[in-house]
Design a protein around this motif. Structure first.
Motif, short mmCIF file in Angstrom:
data_model
loop_
_atom_site.label_atom_id
_atom_site.label_comp_id
_atom_site.label_asym_id
_atom_site.label_seq_id
_atom_site.Cartn_x
_atom_site.Cartn_y
_atom_site.Cartn_z
N ASP A 29 0.87 -1.19 0.00
CA ASP A 29 0.00 0.00 0.00
C ASP A 29 0.90 1.23 0.00
N GLY A 33 -3.82 5.35 -2.10
CA GLY A 33 -5.02 4.68 -2.60
C GLY A 33 -4.73 3.70 -3.71
N LEU A 68 -10.42 1.76 -4.10
CA LEU A 68 -8.98 1.89 -4.32
C LEU A 68 -8.63 1.50 -5.75
#
Length: 92
Positions: A29, A33, A68
């Motif tokens: 991550d 996003g 996302l």
């Protein structure tokens, strides 16, 4: 019975088959996003059963539901996207 579960602390989606972990799709991550899917594994005892696609599909469905996007650096995820263009909108 197959089930996809998200393990955010481990940054991966896990595919369970009849209660046993059959494989996983790991991501990083980047905080913007976008999840970089960089490694997908189906464990040897479960290979040859067509489980990679349901694993990736389940992970991407959850990514979409969470609003996302993805970066498909894993070849398995990239191949899935080539075969399933309806997920192309997730690439960011």
């Amino acid at each position: 019975m197959t089930e996809i579960r998200h393990e955010p602390a481990a940054a991966r989606y896990v595919l369970d088959v009849d209660g046993a972990e059959a494989g996983f799709a790991a991501y990083a991550d980047d905080g913007t996003g976008v999840l970089d899917f960089h490694h997908t594994v189906v464990h040897p005892a479960f290979r040859g059963r067509g489980l990679s696609a349901p694993l990736v599909r389940g992970a991407l469905d959850d990514v979409r539901a969470r609003g996302l996007r993805i970066r498909p650096t894993c070849s398995a995820v990239a191949r899935f996207l080539e075969k399933n263009p309806d997920y192309a909108d997730l690439v960011g």
